[in-house]
Design a protein around this motif. Structure first.
Motif, mmCIF file in Angstrom:
data_model
loop_
_atom_site.group_PDB
_atom_site.id
_atom_site.type_symbol
_atom_site.label_atom_id
_atom_site.label_comp_id
_atom_site.label_asym_id
_atom_site.label_seq_id
_atom_site.Cartn_x
_atom_site.Cartn_y
_atom_site.Cartn_z
ATOM 1 N N TRP A 74 -8.211 7.812 -4.675
ATOM 2 C CA TRP A 74 -6.955 7.113 -4.412
ATOM 3 C C TRP A 74 -7.001 6.390 -3.073
ATOM 4 N N PHE A 75 -7.706 6.986 -2.087
ATOM 5 C CA PHE A 75 -7.758 6.357 -0.762
ATOM 6 C C PHE A 75 -8.497 5.020 -0.817
ATOM 7 N N LEU A 76 -9.578 4.959 -1.604
ATOM 8 C CA LEU A 76 -10.318 3.703 -1.718
ATOM 9 C C LEU A 76 -9.471 2.620 -2.376
ATOM 10 N N ILE A 77 -8.680 3.013 -3.364
ATOM 11 C CA ILE A 77 -7.828 2.028 -4.037
ATOM 12 C C ILE A 77 -6.755 1.499 -3.087
ATOM 13 N N VAL A 78 -6.106 2.401 -2.357
ATOM 14 C CA VAL A 78 -5.062 1.989 -1.411
ATOM 15 C C VAL A 78 -5.661 1.138 -0.298
ATOM 16 N N ALA A 79 -6.822 1.526 0.199
ATOM 17 C CA ALA A 79 -7.476 0.744 1.245
ATOM 18 C C ALA A 79 -7.847 -0.652 0.742
ATOM 19 N N GLY A 80 -8.334 -0.727 -0.504
ATOM 20 C CA GLY A 80 -8.648 -2.030 -1.073
ATOM 21 C C GLY A 80 -7.418 -2.914 -1.214
ATOM 22 N N ILE A 81 -6.282 -2.321 -1.599
ATOM 23 C CA ILE A 81 -5.037 -3.081 -1.705
ATOM 24 C C ILE A 81 -4.616 -3.601 -0.339
ATOM 25 N N PHE A 82 -4.742 -2.759 0.681
ATOM 26 C CA PHE A 82 -4.358 -3.147 2.041
ATOM 27 C C PHE A 82 -5.240 -4.288 2.558
ATOM 28 N N VAL A 83 -6.546 -4.158 2.375
ATOM 29 C CA VAL A 83 -7.475 -5.169 2.874
ATOM 30 C C VAL A 83 -7.286 -6.494 2.130
ATOM 31 N N LEU A 84 -7.034 -6.432 0.830
ATOM 32 C CA LEU A 84 -6.853 -7.660 0.055
ATOM 33 C C LEU A 84 -5.603 -8.416 0.495
ATOM 34 N N GLN A 85 -4.552 -7.681 0.839
ATOM 35 C CA GLN A 85 -3.339 -8.346 1.310
ATOM 36 C C GLN A 85 -3.555 -8.971 2.687
ATOM 37 N N LEU A 86 -4.336 -8.296 3.532
ATOM 38 C CA LEU A 86 -4.671 -8.880 4.828
ATOM 39 C C LEU A 86 -5.539 -10.131 4.662
ATOM 40 N N ALA A 87 -6.426 -10.110 3.670
ATOM 41 C CA ALA A 87 -7.271 -11.282 3.421
ATOM 42 C C ALA A 87 -6.430 -12.487 3.024
ATOM 43 N N LEU A 88 -5.344 -12.232 2.286
ATOM 44 C CA LEU A 88 -4.456 -13.335 1.927
ATOM 45 C C LEU A 88 -3.846 -13.964 3.172
ATOM 46 N N SER A 89 -3.406 -13.148 4.118
ATOM 47 C CA SER A 89 -2.826 -13.694 5.339
ATOM 48 C C SER A 89 -3.852 -14.479 6.145
ATOM 49 N N ALA A 119 0.824 -1.214 0.000
ATOM 50 C CA ALA A 119 0.000 0.000 0.000
ATOM 51 C C ALA A 119 0.858 1.264 0.000
ATOM 52 N N LEU A 120 1.902 1.301 0.833
ATOM 53 C CA LEU A 120 2.727 2.506 0.911
ATOM 54 C C LEU A 120 3.536 2.734 -0.360
ATOM 55 N N ASN A 121 3.931 1.670 -1.026
ATOM 56 C CA ASN A 121 4.694 1.838 -2.262
ATOM 57 C C ASN A 121 3.814 2.282 -3.421
ATOM 58 N N LEU A 122 2.512 1.960 -3.356
ATOM 59 C CA LEU A 122 1.608 2.374 -4.425
ATOM 60 C C LEU A 122 0.867 3.670 -4.104
ATOM 61 N N ARG A 123 0.968 4.141 -2.864
ATOM 62 C CA ARG A 123 0.197 5.322 -2.481
ATOM 63 C C ARG A 123 0.610 6.561 -3.282
ATOM 64 N N ASN A 124 1.914 6.813 -3.357
ATOM 65 C CA ASN A 124 2.363 8.015 -4.067
ATOM 66 C C ASN A 124 1.980 7.990 -5.537
ATOM 67 N N HIS A 125 1.948 6.803 -6.104
ATOM 68 C CA HIS A 125 1.581 6.694 -7.517
ATOM 69 C C HIS A 125 0.072 6.836 -7.711
ATOM 70 N N ILE A 126 -0.717 6.299 -6.777
ATOM 71 C CA ILE A 126 -2.162 6.295 -6.945
ATOM 72 C C ILE A 126 -2.773 7.641 -6.564
ATOM 73 N N VAL A 127 -2.052 8.467 -5.835
ATOM 74 C CA VAL A 127 -2.580 9.778 -5.462
ATOM 75 C C VAL A 127 -2.973 10.588 -6.693
ATOM 76 N N SER A 128 -2.267 10.360 -7.796
ATOM 77 C CA SER A 128 -2.576 11.096 -9.034
ATOM 78 C C SER A 128 -3.897 10.666 -9.652
ATOM 79 N N ALA A 129 -4.508 9.614 -9.135
ATOM 80 C CA ALA A 129 -5.782 9.158 -9.688
ATOM 81 C C ALA A 129 -6.952 10.028 -9.268
ATOM 82 N N GLY A 130 -6.747 10.937 -8.317
ATOM 83 C CA GLY A 130 -7.822 11.825 -7.896
ATOM 84 C C GLY A 130 -8.302 11.501 -6.501
ATOM 85 N N GLU A 131 -9.553 11.816 -6.230
ATOM 86 C CA GLU A 131 -10.093 11.671 -4.882
ATOM 87 C C GLU A 131 -10.295 10.205 -4.492
#
Length: 281
Positions: free
Chosen positions: A254-269, A240-252
């Protein structure tokens, strides 16, 4: 003086140099200017060694260079190049120090500079071997822990071959499918990222689960939950932290995308805890 077939010169007539021969009448002597003469070898450096004579600058140096497989046979254009080995060769051009440095970065998720470091040279070598190692570690550790649990309770134990195929499907499928879906999503939100770079990021994010699986040998359920949670949070933060700076350019959004990435990785664990870190008799 003549002596047989040899001619000798009287030393008294030799003054140390041969006298110049005068030009016959009617002939004009041609004199060359020193500026028009060329020295050999040339004084300029043309080769790799200073002061040595080299080939002309327009010479063909094809035979002086090693011929590589990529230069002998160029991959065909279009989509057909994905079926050639040369198309994937640059993504395996890493050495041990590069892989170890990237593994170290994956264990320090708060840096957030993994994408910047690998942007010019993302590799598939590390992700492939990390996933392959996870498959065999999951199968061997899971089998060993289950065996001990059965023996301690004096139960009959049978080896489950499905553990290997299930692990291979989870790890290979996750590293291939999730980055591909994320690539499409980021492209839709006008924040495209390299597909190989996403494969590289997600592949190295799974390394933390290797020591976590080894620690799951401890037969304490609460300890296994703690190990799984720490590994999942570190892996999710790394992505999530490595993709945050890149996804910020997607607009408002970006937080939902980063949160989805974080939750999906937790689901894998969580899935790994339920099916690999869990021992039932």
């Amino acid at each position: 003086m003549m002596s047989g077939n040899y001619t000798t010169i009287d030393n008294q007539n030799v003054s140390g140099s041969v006298p110049a021969v005068s030009d016959p009448p009617g002939q004009v002597a041609v004199k060359f200017n020193d500026a028009t003469l060329q020295t050999f070898p040339p004084s300029g450096t043309q080769g790799k060694i200073s002061g040595a004579a080299g080939p002309p600058r327009d010479a063909d140096d094809t035979f002086s260079k090693p011929v590589s497989a990529s230069s002998e046979q160029q991959p065909s254009g279009g989509w057909f190049k994905i079926f050639t080995i040369a198309a994937y060769q640059p993504y395996f051009d890493v050495d041990t120090s590069d892989v170890l440095e990237r593994i170290k970065d994956s264990l320090l998720p708060f840096g957030g500079s993994f994408n910047e470091k690998t942007s010019s040279n993302p590799d598939l070598y590390g992700p492939f071997w990390i996933c392959t190692t996870l498959i065999f570690v999951a199968a061997s550790i899971g089998t060993f822990v289950t065996y001990l649990a059965h023996k301690l309770q004096h139960k009959e134990w049978n080896y489950d071959i499905n553990l290997i195929t299930w692990s291979a499907g989870v790890f290979y499928g996750y590293v291939l499918v999730v980055p591909l879906c994320l690539y499409i999503i980021l492209k839709y939100f006008s924040a495209p990222s390299g597909l190989v770079q996403l494969f590289c990021l997600y592949g190295y994010s799974l390394f933390i689960f290797i020591p976590a699986m080894c620690l799951s040998v401890v037969p304490i359920e609460i300890f296994r939950w703690v190990i799984t949670g720490v590994a999942g949070i570190m892996s999710a933060l790394f992505v999530a932290l490595n993709l945050r700076n890149h996804i910020v350019s997607a607009g408002e959004r970006w937080f939902l995308i980063v949160a989805g990435i974080f939750v999906l990785q937790l689901a894998l664990s969580f899935v790994l805890k339920m099916y690999l870190f869990n021992v039932s008799v």
